[in-house]
Design a protein around this motif. Structure first.
Motif, PDB file in Angstrom:
ATOM      1  N   UNK A 202       3.212 -10.696  10.672  1.00  0.00           N
ATOM      2  CA  UNK A 202       4.031 -11.883  10.907  1.00  0.00           C
ATOM      3  C   UNK A 202       5.387 -11.830  10.244  1.00  0.00           C
ATOM      4  N   UNK A 203       5.698 -10.730   9.549  1.00  0.00           N
ATOM      5  CA  UNK A 203       6.986 -10.637   8.853  1.00  0.00           C
ATOM      6  C   UNK A 203       8.162 -10.754   9.827  1.00  0.00           C
ATOM      7  N   UNK A 204       7.960 -10.297  11.060  1.00  0.00           N
ATOM      8  CA  UNK A 204       9.035 -10.336  12.056  1.00  0.00           C
ATOM      9  C   UNK A 204       9.505 -11.764  12.353  1.00  0.00           C
ATOM     10  N   UNK A 205       8.687 -12.763  12.000  1.00  0.00           N
ATOM     11  CA  UNK A 205       9.060 -14.155  12.289  1.00  0.00           C
ATOM     12  C   UNK A 205      10.052 -14.708  11.272  1.00  0.00           C
ATOM     13  N   UNK A 211      14.466 -15.204   2.794  1.00  0.00           N
ATOM     14  CA  UNK A 211      13.050 -15.340   3.146  1.00  0.00           C
ATOM     15  C   UNK A 211      12.334 -13.999   3.013  1.00  0.00           C
ATOM     16  N   UNK A 212      13.011 -12.934   3.431  1.00  0.00           N
ATOM     17  CA  UNK A 212      12.422 -11.602   3.296  1.00  0.00           C
ATOM     18  C   UNK A 212      12.231 -11.233   1.826  1.00  0.00           C
ATOM     19  N   UNK A 213      13.187 -11.600   0.988  1.00  0.00           N
ATOM     20  CA  UNK A 213      13.080 -11.309  -0.446  1.00  0.00           C
ATOM     21  C   UNK A 213      11.870 -12.020  -1.049  1.00  0.00           C
ATOM     22  N   UNK A 214      11.650 -13.262  -0.659  1.00  0.00           N
ATOM     23  CA  UNK A 214      10.489 -14.013  -1.158  1.00  0.00           C
ATOM     24  C   UNK A 214       9.194 -13.373  -0.644  1.00  0.00           C
ATOM     25  N   UNK A 215       9.175 -12.992   0.626  1.00  0.00           N
ATOM     26  CA  UNK A 215       7.986 -12.334   1.175  1.00  0.00           C
ATOM     27  C   UNK A 215       7.674 -11.055   0.408  1.00  0.00           C
ATOM     28  N   UNK A 216       8.704 -10.292   0.096  1.00  0.00           N
ATOM     29  CA  UNK A 216       8.512  -9.052  -0.679  1.00  0.00           C
ATOM     30  C   UNK A 216       7.904  -9.339  -2.040  1.00  0.00           C
ATOM     31  N   UNK A 242       1.193 -15.849   2.899  1.00  0.00           N
ATOM     32  CA  UNK A 242       2.403 -15.369   2.237  1.00  0.00           C
ATOM     33  C   UNK A 242       3.632 -15.571   3.130  1.00  0.00           C
ATOM     34  N   UNK A 243       3.493 -15.247   4.409  1.00  0.00           N
ATOM     35  CA  UNK A 243       4.615 -15.401   5.331  1.00  0.00           C
ATOM     36  C   UNK A 243       4.983 -16.878   5.496  1.00  0.00           C
ATOM     37  N   UNK A 244       3.968 -17.752   5.531  1.00  0.00           N
ATOM     38  CA  UNK A 244       4.241 -19.190   5.648  1.00  0.00           C
ATOM     39  C   UNK A 244       5.032 -19.691   4.447  1.00  0.00           C
ATOM     40  N   UNK A 245       4.666 -19.234   3.245  1.00  0.00           N
ATOM     41  CA  UNK A 245       5.393 -19.650   2.045  1.00  0.00           C
ATOM     42  C   UNK A 245       6.819 -19.110   2.061  1.00  0.00           C
ATOM     43  N   UNK A 246       6.973 -17.851   2.527  1.00  0.00           N
ATOM     44  CA  UNK A 246       8.312 -17.263   2.587  1.00  0.00           C
ATOM     45  C   UNK A 246       9.178 -17.943   3.630  1.00  0.00           C
ATOM     46  N   UNK A 247       8.560 -18.440   4.679  1.00  0.00           N
ATOM     47  CA  UNK A 247       9.326 -19.135   5.717  1.00  0.00           C
ATOM     48  C   UNK A 247       9.740 -20.532   5.236  1.00  0.00           C
ATOM     49  N   UNK A 262      -0.898 -22.372   3.242  1.00  0.00           N
ATOM     50  CA  UNK A 262      -1.025 -21.496   2.085  1.00  0.00           C
ATOM     51  C   UNK A 262      -2.481 -21.516   1.635  1.00  0.00           C
ATOM     52  N   UNK A 263      -3.258 -20.607   2.217  1.00  0.00           N
ATOM     53  CA  UNK A 263      -4.713 -20.602   2.036  1.00  0.00           C
ATOM     54  C   UNK A 263      -5.153 -19.356   1.267  1.00  0.00           C
ATOM     55  N   UNK A 264      -6.465 -19.243   1.103  1.00  0.00           N
ATOM     56  CA  UNK A 264      -7.039 -18.089   0.416  1.00  0.00           C
ATOM     57  C   UNK A 264      -7.690 -18.504  -0.880  1.00  0.00           C
ATOM     58  N   UNK A 265      -8.692 -17.718  -1.277  1.00  0.00           N
ATOM     59  CA  UNK A 265      -9.481 -18.128  -2.444  1.00  0.00           C
ATOM     60  C   UNK A 265      -8.692 -18.087  -3.749  1.00  0.00           C
ATOM     61  N   UNK A 266      -7.587 -17.316  -3.773  1.00  0.00           N
ATOM     62  CA  UNK A 266      -6.763 -17.267  -4.983  1.00  0.00           C
ATOM     63  C   UNK A 266      -5.460 -18.032  -4.813  1.00  0.00           C
TER      64      UNK A 266
END
Length: 397
Positions: A202-205, A211-216, A242-247, A262-266
Motif C-alpha cells: 500500500x506504500x504506492x498510495x 508521508x513516505x518518511x513517516x512510513x519509513x 503503518x501506511x494508514x498512520x503515514x497517510x 491503526x490495528x495489530x496486537x502491538x
C-alpha cells in the motif's frame, strides 16, 4: 506411530553414526515458523536415508550440525523446493555439494502442479496430507500429528527422486536439470534489498515525501522490535496500519490511538514506539525520494509511451518465448525469467546480432542451456520488432 525428536547431543551423535552407516542419497527437509517468527531459522530438520531410517532433529537444542555435514556432505541431497530451505540449513552448518530438487525437477519435466503432495500423488500414487505445512514449528513440544506429517515429508523423497530421474532422462533433459540444480547451489538465496521499507503493502498510495518518511520510520521501528522479540512483523502491526498512520499523520498520540485503521496486537501496547517513529519521520531532513532511482525498469504497461521500440521488442520476444515454452514443455519462468527478458528488451546490446544477445544473456546470469534455447529466437524477435518500427507503412507515398 510414535515419532521422537532428537534434542540432545548424545542422541544427535548417535544419529550421525546411523546416517553415515546408511546407503544412497540423503532426503532432507526443514520446517520454519514463517509468519510467526522474525527469523527464518529451522525449527525442525528431517532426514531419511535408506539403511538408516528417519530422524527428526530439534536445531535450536542441538546447535551446530557440523558432524552430520562432514558425514553426508559429498552425498546427493534430495529436497523439495531447495531454495526455500538451503539458507536455514546453512545457518546450522548443513551445506550440500550435490543436489536433486524434486520441485524444480517437476517443473522441468512439465508437470502441471509441483507441490510435494501433488507430485507424490501423481508419480507415486500416494496421498500425502499437507495440513500442517503452515504451522508454527517453533511450538514446543511439537504435537505428535505434526511430527508424523514431518516424517512423511522426507520418507518418500528417495522413491520420488528415482521416478523423477527416469522422467528427466526419458525427456532428454538430464543436462538441463543438472545445470539448474547447480545454479540453485550457487545462487545468493538472501539478496540484500536496498530500502526494504519500500516493500510495505500500500506504500504506492502515499503521495507526499513527508508521508513516505513517516512510513519509513514506522517500518524501521517495527522491524527492530520484531527482530528483538523474534516475531513476524505483520503479527505486531500490519502493513495497512503503518501506511494508514503515514497517510493520516496524526497530530497527537491521542489521535493515533483513535485511528480505527491503526490495528495489530502491538499497536497500543507499543504506542510510544510508534509515536516516536512518527515524530522522527515528521522532523527528519533525510527525506526519501518519491521514486527509487537507478537501474529500475518501468512496468511494461507504460513502455508503449516511454519506449515504443522496447515495447515492440518485448512483445515480440514474449510471443517467441511462449512458443519455446510449449516446445520444451518447460514453464516460461524456468525457460528464461521474465525479469531478465524485460531487462534485455529495455536495454539491448548496441550491436543487435546473435553473438551480442548470447553475451548479454550470459552476463545477466542465464544458464548455458537457456542461452542455447532462447538466444536465436530472441535475436529474431528483436530484429523483427526493429523492422516493424523502422519500415515505412504500405500506405506511405
Amino acid at each position: 506411530m510414535q515419532v521422537n525428536v532428537i534434542d540432545t547431543r548424545e542422541e544427535y551423535l548417535a544419529a550421525v553414526d546411523a546416517i553415515g552407516a546408511g546407503n544412497g542419497p540423503i532426503a532432507i527437509d526443514a520446517e520454519r515458523a514463517s509468519g510467526f517468527r522474525y527469523s527464518q531459522r529451522a525449527y525442525l530438520i528431517q532426514i531419511f536415508r535408506r539403511g538408516a531410517g528417519t530422524f527428526l532433529f530439534d536445531p535450536p537444542a542441538i546447535g551446530s550440525f557440523s558432524e552430520l555435514n562432514a558425514v553426508i556432505r559429498e552425498e546427493e541431497w534430495i529436497l523439495h523446493a531447495a531454495s526455500q530451505d538451503l539458507s536455514c540449513l546453512r545457518e546450522v552448518g548443513l551445506d550440500p555439494t550435490r543436489l536433486f530438487d524434486t520441485e524444480l525437477g517437476a517443473r522441468l519435466v512439465g508437470l502441471p502442479r509441483v507441490g510435494l503432495g501433488t507430485v507424490v500423488e501423481e508419480l507415486l500414487g500416494i496421498h500425502l496430507a499437507k495440513e500442517h505445512s503452515a504451522a508454527d514449528w517453533s511450538t514446543r513440544p511439537l504435537p505428535q500429528a505434526w511430527l508424523v506429517y514431518a516424517a512423511l515429508d522426507v520418507e518418500l523423497l528417495v522413491d520420488l527422486r528415482e521416478v523423477m530421474g527416469d522422467l528427466i532422462e526419458s525427456a532428454g533433459k538430464t543436462a538441463i536439470v543438472a545445470q539448474e540444480f547447480a545454479a540453485v547451489l550457487t545462487r545468493d538465496l538472501k539478496p540484500v534489498r536496498e530500502q526494504p521499507w519500500r516493500r510495505l503493502s500500500g506504500l504506492h498510495s502515499l503521495r507526499g515525501i513527508r508521508n513516505l518518511a513517516v512510513a519509513r520510520e514506522l517500518w524501521l521501528a517495527r522491524d527492530a522490535y520484531a527482530r528483538e522479540i523474534d516475531t513476524a512483523p505483520g503479527r505486531l502491526v500490519p502493513d495497512s496500519a503503518l501506511v494508514a498512520a503515514a497517510r493520516t499523520l496524526p497530530a497527537t498520540k491521542r489521535d493515533l490511538v483513535a485511528m480505527k485503521d491503526f490495528t495489530g496486537r502491538a499497536s497500543r501496547a507499543q504506542l510510544d514506539r510508534w509515536w516516536d517513529a512518527i515524530q522522527v519521520g515528521l522532523g527528519t531532513e533525510d527525506l526519501p525520494p518519491a521514486r527509487v532511482s537507478g537501474e529500475v525498469i518501468p512496468p511494461p504497461r507504460v513502455w508503449s509511451d516511454k519506449n515504443p521500440e522496447a515495447d515492440k521488442r518485448l512483445k515480440a520476444a514474449r510471443a517467441a518465448m511462449a512458443a519455446l515454452s510449449a516446445d520444451f514443455n518447460v514453464p516460461l519462468e524456468n525457460l528464461l525469467t521474465p525479469e531478465l527478458l524485460r531487462r534485455l528488451a529495455w536495454n539491448p546490446p548496441a550491436e543487435l546480432d546473435l553473438d551480442s544477445i548470447v553475451v548479454a544473456l550470459a552476463d545477466m546470469g542465464a544458464r548455458t542451456w537457456q542461452i542455447e534455447a532462447t538466444a536465436p529466437s530472441i535475436h529474431a524477435a528483436f530484429v523483427e520488432a526493429g523492422q516493424s518500427v523502422d519500415a515505412p507503412s504500405e500506405d506511405a507515398s
